[in-house]
Design a protein around this motif. Structure first.
Motif, PDB file in Angstrom:
ATOM      1  N   ASN A 353      26.456   0.696  32.240  1.00  0.00           N
ATOM      2  CA  ASN A 353      25.279   1.488  31.853  1.00  0.00           C
ATOM      3  C   ASN A 353      24.995   1.383  30.354  1.00  0.00           C
ATOM      4  O   ASN A 353      24.451   2.294  29.761  1.00  0.00           O
ATOM      5  CB  ASN A 353      25.521   2.948  32.250  1.00  0.00           C
ATOM      6  CG  ASN A 353      24.232   3.754  32.256  1.00  0.00           C
ATOM      7  OD1 ASN A 353      23.149   3.207  32.481  1.00  0.00           O
ATOM      8  ND2 ASN A 353      24.337   5.052  31.999  1.00  0.00           N
ATOM      9  N   THR A 354      25.381   0.271  29.738  1.00  0.00           N
ATOM     10  CA  THR A 354      25.093   0.077  28.319  1.00  0.00           C
ATOM     11  C   THR A 354      24.635  -1.358  28.103  1.00  0.00           C
ATOM     12  O   THR A 354      24.986  -2.257  28.877  1.00  0.00           O
ATOM     13  CB  THR A 354      26.331   0.364  27.436  1.00  0.00           C
ATOM     14  OG1 THR A 354      26.011   0.065  26.080  1.00  0.00           O
ATOM     15  CG2 THR A 354      27.529  -0.465  27.854  1.00  0.00           C
ATOM     16  N   THR A 355      23.850  -1.545  27.044  1.00  0.00           N
ATOM     17  CA  THR A 355      23.454  -2.911  26.681  1.00  0.00           C
ATOM     18  C   THR A 355      24.214  -3.407  25.465  1.00  0.00           C
ATOM     19  O   THR A 355      24.062  -4.560  25.086  1.00  0.00           O
ATOM     20  CB  THR A 355      21.943  -2.981  26.369  1.00  0.00           C
ATOM     21  OG1 THR A 355      21.636  -2.031  25.357  1.00  0.00           O
ATOM     22  CG2 THR A 355      21.122  -2.705  27.610  1.00  0.00           C
ATOM     23  N   ASN A 356      25.017  -2.543  24.854  1.00  0.00           N
ATOM     24  CA  ASN A 356      25.818  -2.964  23.694  1.00  0.00           C
ATOM     25  C   ASN A 356      26.793  -4.065  24.127  1.00  0.00           C
ATOM     26  O   ASN A 356      27.648  -3.853  24.980  1.00  0.00           O
ATOM     27  CB  ASN A 356      26.595  -1.750  23.158  1.00  0.00           C
ATOM     28  CG  ASN A 356      27.419  -2.101  21.942  1.00  0.00           C
ATOM     29  OD1 ASN A 356      27.945  -3.202  21.815  1.00  0.00           O
ATOM     30  ND2 ASN A 356      27.533  -1.154  21.033  1.00  0.00           N
ATOM     31  N   ARG A 366      23.767 -10.797  31.830  1.00  0.00           N
ATOM     32  CA  ARG A 366      22.794  -9.721  31.766  1.00  0.00           C
ATOM     33  C   ARG A 366      22.674  -9.206  30.349  1.00  0.00           C
ATOM     34  O   ARG A 366      23.654  -9.205  29.599  1.00  0.00           O
ATOM     35  CB  ARG A 366      23.142  -8.571  32.715  1.00  0.00           C
ATOM     36  CG  ARG A 366      24.108  -7.530  32.151  1.00  0.00           C
ATOM     37  CD  ARG A 366      24.038  -6.223  32.950  1.00  0.00           C
ATOM     38  NE  ARG A 366      25.085  -5.300  32.551  1.00  0.00           N
ATOM     39  CZ  ARG A 366      24.918  -4.320  31.643  1.00  0.00           C
ATOM     40  NH1 ARG A 366      23.753  -4.156  31.069  1.00  0.00           N
ATOM     41  NH2 ARG A 366      25.915  -3.529  31.318  1.00  0.00           N
ATOM     42  N   THR A 367      21.457  -8.785  29.992  1.00  0.00           N
ATOM     43  CA  THR A 367      21.252  -8.077  28.733  1.00  0.00           C
ATOM     44  C   THR A 367      20.612  -6.727  29.014  1.00  0.00           C
ATOM     45  O   THR A 367      20.608  -5.847  28.167  1.00  0.00           O
ATOM     46  CB  THR A 367      20.334  -8.869  27.775  1.00  0.00           C
ATOM     47  OG1 THR A 367      19.066  -9.045  28.399  1.00  0.00           O
ATOM     48  CG2 THR A 367      20.927 -10.203  27.426  1.00  0.00           C
ATOM     49  N   MET A 368      20.035  -6.573  30.233  1.00  0.00           N
ATOM     50  CA  MET A 368      19.389  -5.317  30.608  1.00  0.00           C
ATOM     51  C   MET A 368      20.349  -4.509  31.472  1.00  0.00           C
ATOM     52  O   MET A 368      21.315  -5.027  32.012  1.00  0.00           O
ATOM     53  CB  MET A 368      18.112  -5.600  31.421  1.00  0.00           C
ATOM     54  CG  MET A 368      17.133  -6.496  30.693  1.00  0.00           C
ATOM     55  SD  MET A 368      15.770  -6.974  31.759  1.00  0.00           S
ATOM     56  CE  MET A 368      14.883  -5.418  31.861  1.00  0.00           C
ATOM     57  N   ILE A 369      20.020  -3.239  31.612  1.00  0.00           N
ATOM     58  CA  ILE A 369      20.791  -2.398  32.523  1.00  0.00           C
ATOM     59  C   ILE A 369      20.211  -2.538  33.930  1.00  0.00           C
ATOM     60  O   ILE A 369      18.993  -2.472  34.115  1.00  0.00           O
ATOM     61  CB  ILE A 369      20.756  -0.935  32.060  1.00  0.00           C
ATOM     62  CG1 ILE A 369      21.561  -0.790  30.761  1.00  0.00           C
ATOM     63  CG2 ILE A 369      21.306  -0.004  33.139  1.00  0.00           C
ATOM     64  CD1 ILE A 369      21.499   0.589  30.156  1.00  0.00           C
ATOM     65  N   HIS A 370      21.064  -2.755  34.909  1.00  0.00           N
ATOM     66  CA  HIS A 370      20.625  -2.825  36.296  1.00  0.00           C
ATOM     67  C   HIS A 370      20.570  -1.397  36.846  1.00  0.00           C
ATOM     68  O   HIS A 370      21.565  -0.873  37.350  1.00  0.00           O
ATOM     69  CB  HIS A 370      21.590  -3.688  37.109  1.00  0.00           C
ATOM     70  CG  HIS A 370      21.130  -3.904  38.526  1.00  0.00           C
ATOM     71  ND1 HIS A 370      21.995  -4.198  39.542  1.00  0.00           N
ATOM     72  CD2 HIS A 370      19.893  -3.868  39.074  1.00  0.00           C
ATOM     73  CE1 HIS A 370      21.314  -4.326  40.673  1.00  0.00           C
ATOM     74  NE2 HIS A 370      20.039  -4.133  40.415  1.00  0.00           N
ATOM     75  N   GLN A 371      19.418  -0.790  36.715  1.00  0.00           N
ATOM     76  CA  GLN A 371      19.296   0.640  37.020  1.00  0.00           C
ATOM     77  C   GLN A 371      19.734   0.954  38.448  1.00  0.00           C
ATOM     78  O   GLN A 371      20.419   1.945  38.706  1.00  0.00           O
ATOM     79  CB  GLN A 371      17.843   1.108  36.813  1.00  0.00           C
ATOM     80  CG  GLN A 371      17.313   0.902  35.396  1.00  0.00           C
ATOM     81  CD  GLN A 371      17.998   1.777  34.356  1.00  0.00           C
ATOM     82  OE1 GLN A 371      18.817   2.635  34.696  1.00  0.00           O
ATOM     83  NE2 GLN A 371      17.709   1.532  33.078  1.00  0.00           N
ATOM     84  N   GLU A 372      19.346   0.101  39.382  1.00  0.00           N
ATOM     85  CA  GLU A 372      19.672   0.359  40.786  1.00  0.00           C
ATOM     86  C   GLU A 372      21.181   0.218  41.017  1.00  0.00           C
ATOM     87  O   GLU A 372      21.769   0.980  41.793  1.00  0.00           O
ATOM     88  CB  GLU A 372      18.893  -0.607  41.693  1.00  0.00           C
ATOM     89  CG  GLU A 372      17.380  -0.447  41.617  1.00  0.00           C
ATOM     90  CD  GLU A 372      16.740  -1.056  40.361  1.00  0.00           C
ATOM     91  OE1 GLU A 372      17.448  -1.762  39.606  1.00  0.00           O
ATOM     92  OE2 GLU A 372      15.551  -0.808  40.106  1.00  0.00           O
ATOM     93  N   GLY A 373      21.778  -0.736  40.337  1.00  0.00           N
ATOM     94  CA  GLY A 373      23.232  -0.916  40.450  1.00  0.00           C
ATOM     95  C   GLY A 373      23.978   0.271  39.860  1.00  0.00           C
ATOM     96  O   GLY A 373      24.959   0.770  40.434  1.00  0.00           O
ATOM     97  N   VAL A 374      23.498   0.731  38.701  1.00  0.00           N
ATOM     98  CA  VAL A 374      24.129   1.878  38.061  1.00  0.00           C
ATOM     99  C   VAL A 374      24.002   3.114  38.964  1.00  0.00           C
ATOM    100  O   VAL A 374      24.962   3.877  39.146  1.00  0.00           O
ATOM    101  CB  VAL A 374      23.480   2.141  36.678  1.00  0.00           C
ATOM    102  CG1 VAL A 374      23.929   3.475  36.104  1.00  0.00           C
ATOM    103  CG2 VAL A 374      23.821   1.010  35.717  1.00  0.00           C
ATOM    104  N   ALA A 375      22.829   3.268  39.562  1.00  0.00           N
ATOM    105  CA  ALA A 375      22.628   4.420  40.460  1.00  0.00           C
ATOM    106  C   ALA A 375      23.586   4.352  41.648  1.00  0.00           C
ATOM    107  O   ALA A 375      24.159   5.366  42.065  1.00  0.00           O
ATOM    108  CB  ALA A 375      21.173   4.454  40.930  1.00  0.00           C
ATOM    109  N   LEU A 376      23.758   3.151  42.189  1.00  0.00           N
ATOM    110  CA  LEU A 376      24.656   2.976  43.329  1.00  0.00           C
ATOM    111  C   LEU A 376      26.096   3.321  42.949  1.00  0.00           C
ATOM    112  O   LEU A 376      26.775   4.098  43.642  1.00  0.00           O
ATOM    113  CB  LEU A 376      24.573   1.520  43.821  1.00  0.00           C
ATOM    114  CG  LEU A 376      25.586   1.095  44.879  1.00  0.00           C
ATOM    115  CD1 LEU A 376      25.331   1.844  46.187  1.00  0.00           C
ATOM    116  CD2 LEU A 376      25.519  -0.421  45.114  1.00  0.00           C
TER     117      LEU A 376
END
Lengths: 388, 682
Positions: A353-356, A366-376
């Protein structure tokens, strides 16, 4: 050598015959060959010369017919898809496999990469739809893995702006892109096209050859457990493993994986939560976090077959109640990889849940957060009650 | 009336129950008492916003707080604790302040004490001071008990630091301490954004003055490492950013008032970066560890830094975490220890550390297997230094995972081999892992210490025995560059926006401020030797130690209770040797390459000849360049000891009184150049 060719030609002819028969009887996945049969125009077959590949241009292979950017597969260029897919900054992907005539893959276990014959090629195109400013589709790159006699090699092709050609380039680069997502939100990223060394990070493994440990490269997605579902080929919907067998691409000497040994689509909310999580971390994390892989010095073992072990061992492999062993620069609350019921206290959640880039996981791809993955993952962590 | 009573009771009990909800109505607790804090559930209190080191996971702050207070009636040490059996590991966190509500000062904080969910904080109290104890509901809404008790005083710090925020430290990537304006005082560099660099310049009065430098887009930030060095030899240090996508150089202009960006287009995951003169041509090159492929370096041709990959650490899939440049075999040429980690299981070899010997022709050879330095460990950095003051650089191999062994203390035997002396060293029982391992003499006792994992300094005794400070220092585990940030001769440590200023002790010290002339301006790669009652101490001048931080370039020595320094010898990369006899202690000693009276400059040895040689009564000096005007002459023995000075008369020097033996004659001309020649007295 001559004998070999004679034999090869024989096999090829026989294969052709079989395939022709098959295709006459069955109208599945024949759009290319149908088109070629129905058209008087000659369609060049896939061009492949093991000693000359990688070719300088993607079009040199003739994997696709018609305008290159349509990615319309040529004869015997078979589309495939794993049940759960790697997150790559929301890029869409089209994958294909091609093998020389008369050669086929062999089964090695549900959780093992299929053993593909020398000359086999995996073709993976990365693209975005609704790309700004003109709401167009843009193909960014096509990654090939080619099975040479000595093992797998990588061949990276970068598409031009006109989308008419992709050129061999192993140096790696960046390209900015912005697009409108499914919810009509503008997303943007500085998309990273990998260098050869970056390909190796995820695709390498430690292997024993004659009692000596060596590093070899392997494909990740083409494991029976990932392909064991019905795929829509256009004219037909069929289990991919059966399709490969039918196409002559896979030896028919094994049973389809059981449901316990089959990865599911992690987006499918009708499936059990932990099964979705196990499917997610397998495709997104296990290429590094498995024995003999890039980051095996950390305790996680994220392969689907490892996370499914009984008596709590699977959960331990997922990191449930396991000490992170790596607390550098992290808040003191993150001492556990997965803390049941608490995303706040779970390093796994923090890392995805971070891009750092000094903290983020996966670090590469990846450079973006995978929102759906994080939610899962968050939903799963919150559902856990106890340590294994 | 009857109707009003219940309302009154309700108001009263409401007020009573809610007293602990606000700072200004904090409930007084007594020393030696245990207090039950009610559940947060039905409260609406004020959450503490000053977290004193705690963080809010996922940026979600607490919404409610509980406030208690007490006033110290004596100087003592107390503990506030929720680590009580009746709490059943309730999830709390605590923050303690002094001062008044609205103007609180942090005393300390604690969360997850010793792996539990409880809070436990011990802090000193001062008579008459009012303390505020706050809890919040970030992790749990449940009721809990806490105790406030007198604590046994903490073990006395061997060395203490005073934590002070420095306002000029900005942004996320601020782990670089280097002199940036040529005054040799250590400054603090913050890479704030792709378009902004901020430098906090240390002033003579100990304050910092901040300057913003707008930048042309650097594309990347030093997310993995940073190093400073003057690669154009103009007196102002330049920078290299090491990122997940390659490097960017920032070059200072002629007067250090602006920086130009040189973004290199190779994209790879960078780990340790350094400035180092790889081919010893007097111009600093840059080195960058590649995590996933053979190492990269950028050779300085005087105009450009040109990318090269291969030749110094060529393991195909990388695993290169820290390149640590030092002269391990005392041949005057800088070598490199490469700390390695991971990569597909230990067996493949990606985690086997390497030791590169400088062949003197720009090439390097890995001699780790024969040197017993091919340690298969998960190493992100190692502490390099002469820990036993025997004149040879040792290596403490740090680990970032114990999966292939623990910290490994390697003694340099001086014969091309190293021996593990971990057993009994104190590192054998040191069960911490980390990225950063750096050698420094923090207490100026003349023995190198190690800034190690766990917030600890391992204090060395000069014989490979290391003792941790009894209390951990409030240090970032990763961002902790070092330097002398108040110029007092005791090394300070920066940790995020704070500087841990070294409180020092009675020990003495000396620091070197070097200016290379034929060698690179910083003198990076120079060997500095310090002689005195302790024997000999050595330092190598480095840019980029540990894994990711940049620490001061100025060599620093502690000399314990001694004050007399016999001499300092600087062996420059060019081959020039400067000797300074009897320098004062407790000073910053500026040495310009070749400028000391005792400088032995290879380039200028041919400037004069002496005859007769051997000499008996007098020696005659014949200058090769008749225009040279010599205005000073000195005679030294071969260990650099001063014997006599002389005014030359008709280019003749009287040597009658010298004992039989070999001597060095040093001449200094009007321009300050020095020349030397050996002669024999019969």
């Amino acid at each position: 050598m001559k004998q070999f060719y004679a034999g090869l030609i024989g096999v090829l002819m026989f294969t052709l015959l079989v395939i022709s028969c098959t295709m006459n009887e069955d109208d599945s996945y024949v759009d290319v060959s149908d088109a070629s049969k129905q058209s008087t125009a000659v369609v060049a077959p896939v061009r492949f010369d093991l000693s000359a590949v990688p070719f300088p241009k993607l079009s040199d292979y003739h994997f696709f017919i018609g305008p290159l950017k349509n990615l319309k597969p040529n004869y015997k260029v078979l589309p495939y898809e794993p049940a759960s897919v790697l997150f790559s900054d929301y890029a869409h992907k089209k994958r294909f496999v091609w093998m020389p005539r008369g050669t086929k893959a062999t089964y090695n276990g549900d959780n093992k990469t299929l053993e593909l014959p020398v000359g086999a090629v995996l073709i993976k195109n990365f693209y975005y739809d609704r790309v700004l400013p003109n709401n167009t589709t843009r193909i960014i790159e096509t990654r090939l893995m080619i099975r040479k006699a000595s093992g797998w090699i990588f061949a990276e092709y970068v598409w031009n702006a006109e989308q008419t050609e992709a050129y061999y380039d192993m140096e790696g680069s960046f390209t900015p892109i912005s697009w409108m997502d499914e919810n009509n939100l503008v997303k943007e990223t500085n998309y990273r096209i990998p260098s050869e060394a970056q390909c190796a990070i995820c695709h390498k493994r430690k292997e024993l050859v004659n009692d000596v440990e060596v590093t070899t490269y392997i494909p990740i997605g083409i494991k029976p457990q990932n392909l064991n579902f019905n795929y829509n080929y256009g004219n037909t919907v069929r289990n991919q493993l059966n399709m490969w067998i039918q196409q002559g691409y896979l030896q028919n000497n094994f049973s389809l994986p059981t449901p316990e040994n089959t990865i599911i689509d992690y987006n499918d909310s009708s499936k059990p939560l932990e099964l979705r999580v196990r499917s997610y971390v397998d495709i997104n994390c296990s290429h590094c976090h498995s024995e003999g892989r890039h980051c095996d010095y950390r305790p996680m073992r994220f392969a689907f077959s490892d996370t499914g072990l009984p008596n709590g061992a699977g959960r331990t492999n997922l990191g449930v109640c396991v000490n992170t062993e790596d607390m550098q620069g992290f808040p003191e609350d993150l001492g556990t990889i997965v803390n049941p019921g608490s995303t706040d206290r779970s390093m796994l959640y923090y890392r995805i849940n971070t891009t750092n880039e000094t903290f983020r996981m996966p670090l590469h791809g990846r450079t973006m957060i995978h929102q759906e993955g994080v939610a899962l993952i968050g939903q799963w962590i919150n559902s856990l009650q106890d340590c294994p | 009336m009857k109707k009003k009573l219940p309302l009154f009771v309700a108001i009263f009990s409401f007020t009573f129950a809610m007293a602990q909800e606000h700072c200004d109505s904090a409930i007084t607790v007594a020393l030696g008492s245990t207090t039950t804090a009610p559940a947060f559930t039905n409260e609406a209190g004020e959450a503490p916003t000053q977290l004193c080191g705690l963080t809010n996971p996922n940026n979600n702050p607490a919404t409610k707080g509980k406030w208690y207070t007490f006033t110290a009636t004596e100087n003592n040490t107390v503990t506030v604790s929720t680590l009580l059996p009746q709490n059943n590991n309730a999830d709390t966190r605590v923050i303690v302040y002094s001062g008044e509500c609205g103007a609180l000062t942090c005393v300390g904080s604690n969360d997850d004490y010793n792996g539990t969910n409880s809070s436990f904080l011990t802090f000193p109290i001062t008579t008459g001071t009012k303390y505020i104890i706050a809890f919040d509901n970030r992790f749990s809404q449940a009721t809990f008990d806490f105790s406030l008790t007198v604590a046994p005083p903490p073990a006395e710090d061997r060395l203490s630091f005073t934590v002070t925020p420095v306002s000029g430290i900005a942004g996320t990537y601020n782990n670089c301490i280097a002199d940036m304006n040529g005054d040799y005082r250590d400054d603090i560099v913050s890479a704030v954004s792709n378009n902004l660099l901020v430098i906090a310049y240390q002033q003579p009065d100990g304050t910092f003055t901040n300057t913003d430098f707008p930048l042309t887009n650097t594309v990347v930030l030093p997310s993995w490492s940073i190093a400073a060095g003057d690669f154009d030899n103009n007196g102002y240090n330049d920078l290299i950013y090491g990122s997940g996508s390659g490097v960017t150089f920032l070059k200072a202009n002629a007067n250090g008032t602006a920086y130009s960006t040189d973004r290199k287009n190779q994209s790879y995951l960078v780990q340790r970066t350094n400035f180092v003169d790889i081919n010893n041509d007097g111009k600093l090159d840059a080195f960058a560890c590649d995590d996933n492929a053979p190492n990269r370096y950028y050779m300085n041709d005087g105009t450009n830094l040109n990318h090269i990959q291969g030749g110094i650490g060529d393991f195909a899939s990388g695993g290169n975490y820290a390149s640590l440049w030092s002269d391990f075999n005392n041949d005057g040429k800088i070598d490199m220890h490469l700390s390695k980690c991971g990569q597909g299981g230990s067996g493949v070899g990606g985690n086997i550390n390497q030791l590169f010997q400088n062949n003197g022709d720009g090439t390097y050879t890995n001699i780790a297997p024969t040197a017993n330095m091919a340690d298969p460990e998960q190493t992100w950095s190692s502490a390099v230094g002469d820990f036993n003051n025997d004149g040879w650089m040792d290596v403490i191999v740090g680990v970032n995972s114990m999966s292939n062994g623990n910290t490994n203390v390697k003694r340099n035997n001086g014969d091309g081999t190293f021996t593990s002396v971990t057993a009994g060293s104190g590192f054998d029982t040191f069960n911490y892992t980390g990225r950063e391992y750096v050698a420094e003499d923090f207490d100026n006792d003349g023995f190198l210490d190690v800034l190690a994992a766990g917030g600890l300094i391992m204090f060395g005794d000069g014989d490979f025995h290391f003792t941790p400070n009894p209390n951990a220092y409030p240090l970032s585990t990763v961002d902790r560059p070092m330097g002398d940030l108040n110029n007092d001769g005791f090394i300070d440590i920066q940790s995020g926006n704070n500087v841990l200023f070294n409180d020092g002790n009675d020990n003495h010290w000396i620091k070197l401020n070097l200016e290379g002339v034929q060698s690179n301006r910083n003198g990076i790669g120079a060997r500095v030797e310090l002689y005195g009652a302790w024997g000999k101490q050595i330092r190598d001048v480095q840019s980029g130690t540990g894994f990711q931080n940049m620490s001061s370039i100025n060599p620093h020595f502690g000399i314990g209770a001694e004050t007399a320094i016999e001499k300092v010898i600087i062996r420059w990369p060019s081959g020039t040797v400067d000797t300074i006899l009897n320098p004062s202690s407790d000073q910053n000693l500026l040495v310009v390459e070749g400028s000391s009276l005792l400088a032995v400059s290879q380039a200028k040895n041919g400037a004069f000849t002496v005859y007769p040689n051997p000499a008996n009564e007098v020696i005659h000096v014949k200058l090769n360049d008749a225009s040279t005007i010599i205005n000073q002459a000195g005679i030294y023995d071969l260990s650099g000891r001063f014997i006599s000075s002389s005014n030359m008369t008709n280019e003749t020097i009287d040597v009658k009184s010298l004992a039989t033996g070999s001597y060095l004659l040093l001449l200094k001309d009007a321009q300050g150049n020095t020349y030397s020649q050996k002669f024999l007295k019969k």
